[in-house]
Write an enzyme that holds these catalytic residues in place. Structure first.
Site, mmCIF file in Angstrom:
data_model
loop_
_atom_site.group_PDB
_atom_site.id
_atom_site.type_symbol
_atom_site.label_atom_id
_atom_site.label_comp_id
_atom_site.label_asym_id
_atom_site.label_seq_id
_atom_site.Cartn_x
_atom_site.Cartn_y
_atom_site.Cartn_z
ATOM 1 N N HIS A 132 5.834 27.621 -11.296
ATOM 2 C CA HIS A 132 5.640 26.210 -10.964
ATOM 3 C C HIS A 132 5.342 25.410 -12.234
ATOM 4 O O HIS A 132 5.988 24.381 -12.506
ATOM 5 C CB HIS A 132 4.485 26.081 -9.964
ATOM 6 C CG HIS A 132 4.312 24.704 -9.411
ATOM 7 N ND1 HIS A 132 4.617 24.385 -8.107
ATOM 8 C CD2 HIS A 132 3.888 23.558 -9.972
ATOM 9 C CE1 HIS A 132 4.380 23.100 -7.910
ATOM 10 N NE2 HIS A 132 3.920 22.583 -9.017
ATOM 11 N N GLU A 133 4.372 25.875 -13.023
ATOM 12 C CA GLU A 133 4.010 25.149 -14.248
ATOM 13 C C GLU A 133 5.134 25.227 -15.284
ATOM 14 O O GLU A 133 5.359 24.269 -16.024
ATOM 15 C CB GLU A 133 2.717 25.734 -14.831
ATOM 16 C CG GLU A 133 1.517 25.660 -13.900
ATOM 17 C CD GLU A 133 1.230 24.258 -13.418
ATOM 18 O OE1 GLU A 133 1.488 23.290 -14.146
ATOM 19 O OE2 GLU A 133 0.753 24.116 -12.273
ATOM 20 N N ASP A 150 2.037 16.708 -6.413
ATOM 21 C CA ASP A 150 3.211 16.173 -7.114
ATOM 22 C C ASP A 150 4.010 15.240 -6.214
ATOM 23 O O ASP A 150 4.415 14.145 -6.628
ATOM 24 C CB ASP A 150 4.121 17.320 -7.574
ATOM 25 C CG ASP A 150 3.427 18.253 -8.544
ATOM 26 O OD1 ASP A 150 2.591 17.769 -9.316
ATOM 27 O OD2 ASP A 150 3.713 19.459 -8.508
ATOM 28 N N HIS A 199 7.627 22.438 -14.491
ATOM 29 C CA HIS A 199 7.196 21.151 -15.033
ATOM 30 C C HIS A 199 7.466 21.076 -16.535
ATOM 31 O O HIS A 199 8.007 20.083 -17.051
ATOM 32 C CB HIS A 199 5.696 20.955 -14.798
ATOM 33 C CG HIS A 199 5.321 20.664 -13.384
ATOM 34 N ND1 HIS A 199 5.867 19.629 -12.662
ATOM 35 C CD2 HIS A 199 4.421 21.254 -12.558
ATOM 36 C CE1 HIS A 199 5.323 19.609 -11.457
ATOM 37 N NE2 HIS A 199 4.454 20.588 -11.367
#
Length: 381
Positions: A159-160, A235, A163
């Site tokens: 997930h990170e 988000d 980004h």
């Protein structure tokens, strides 16, 4: 006391309004009160009674915003006068790396850095102490006691990484400062960006790129695991609010053009009326929803396309996050360039100097520079 009269539930508060009337009479200019200066402060000038701001009463309005780069440096000089600093501490670098901080935030930063140095039995406060304090203030305190399963850790890492990768490949976005999968506050992971210069206005391109960055985490989950989690809740909430403001407030929609739609929500208890007038039709409301959906869909597709074209880098970033838990912007750049990071020995990263982003500046009032994922509903936290 200076709130607008005659509004709110029940038509206002009689005792408060009588006090305000008495003060207005004393300020009307007919009495001989030479040499008397009246000063007042408020954090809600929008709900003040119009009579207070008429000429002859409060003639001057002084806005006190958050300090700029030079102001932050001077404030840090004040708060570090009695703090024993190491020679390598550069207050200008710290000022550039603390965009959007108020004076109280900067004082807290110095105190946290001093506490960190004291915990390590150091005689002087170093830049590393300030970096640790800055991460704690901006991203929250690390929750090392929170144990993540291997599956959750892997999902958070991708997930990170999503980004981070989208932010790296979109021009004009704020540089990556630090990426972490260590739980902080309510977030399981954090991707932090810091702007290059003091930023006061935002272009349509910048906002569109930020929307894509916000969707990078959800797109990575769907691409790698073919499923989605609740981690992208924050988000999606922020992206939806930003897209709606682009359409309704900032005139950045091709469908509506430079047109303001709807009025901001006013609190009844802060001196506003209960009745709100809807200044657009139901058909227009439907078109607004469709336009917001289109903008969000385009941003999500951009993020997904970038990740599909760079899946090897996505896997490399995720593996590095799982291995090291925290990556600086410099380390992210090395991975994207194909370089190999020094191995972690006995669970400890090689010592590195403080990560000072080059020429960071102010953050927006909207808070685009901090991206955090909720691990679930806030009530569940």
């Amino acid at each position: 006391m200076g709130r607008q009269r005659g509004a709110g539930l029940g038509g206002g508060h009689d005792e408060r309004e009588q006090t305000l009337n008495a003060m207005l009479v004393e300020m009307d200019g007919f009495e001989s009160n030479e040499g008397v200066i009246l000063i007042a402060a408020t954090n809600r000038p929008d709900v003040l009674d119009p009579a207070l701001l008429r000429p002859g009463r409060f003639d001057r309005q002084v806005v006190v915003p958050n300090p700029d780069l030079r102001g932050r440096k001077r404030i840090l000089e004040v708060h570090t006068r009695k703090t024993p600093l190491s020679k390598e501490v550069d207050l200008e670098v710290l000022a550039r790396g603390t965009p959007g901080f108020s004076g109280a935030d900067l004082e807290n930063l110095v105190n946290e850095a001093a506490l960190h140095a004291a915990k390590l039995s150091q005689d002087l406060v170093t830049m590393i102490d300030f970096e640790e304090a800055k991460d704690k203030v901006m991203m929250g305190k690390e929750r090392r006691s929170m144990i993540l399963s291997d599956e959750e850790k892997k999902t958070t890492a991708y997930h990170e990484a999503g980004h981070t990768l989208v932010a790296q490949f979109l021009p004009g976005t704020d540089p990556i400062h630090k990426v972490s999968i260590i739980p902080r506050g309510r977030a399981l992971g954090v991707t932090m960006q810091l702007p290059v210069d003091d930023r006061h206005t935002y272009s349509k391109t910048f906002l569109q790129n930020n929307l894509a960055v916000l969707f990078g985490g959800r797109a990575a989950e769907e691409l790698v695991f073919n499923s989605i989690t609740t981690g992208a809740g924050n988000d999606i909430e922020r992206a939806t609010a930003m897209a709606r403001r682009m359409v309704c407030e900032w005139g950045m929609s091709e469908e509506f053009g430079p047109m303001a739609l709807g009025k901001k929500d006013d609190e009844v208890f802060l001196g506003r009326d209960m009745a709100h007038i809807k200044d657009y039709s139901d058909e227009t409301a439907k078109l607004i929803d469709l336009e917001v959906k289109r903008i969000l869909g385009e941003a999500y597709n951009r993020a997904k396309t970038i990740l599909q074209d760079n899946q090897e880098l996505l896997h490399a970033l995720s593996l590095a996050l799982i291995d090291r838990e925290t990556l600086t912007g410099e380390e992210v750049g090395k991975i994207i360039q194909g370089e190999t990071l020094a191995p972690v020995q006995n669970g400890v990263k090689p010592a590195a100097g403080p990560q000072a982003p080059a020429a960071e500046g102010d953050t927006p009032e909207e808070g685009f520079t901090l991206d955090e994922e909720n691990s679930g509903d806030k009530a569940g936290e």
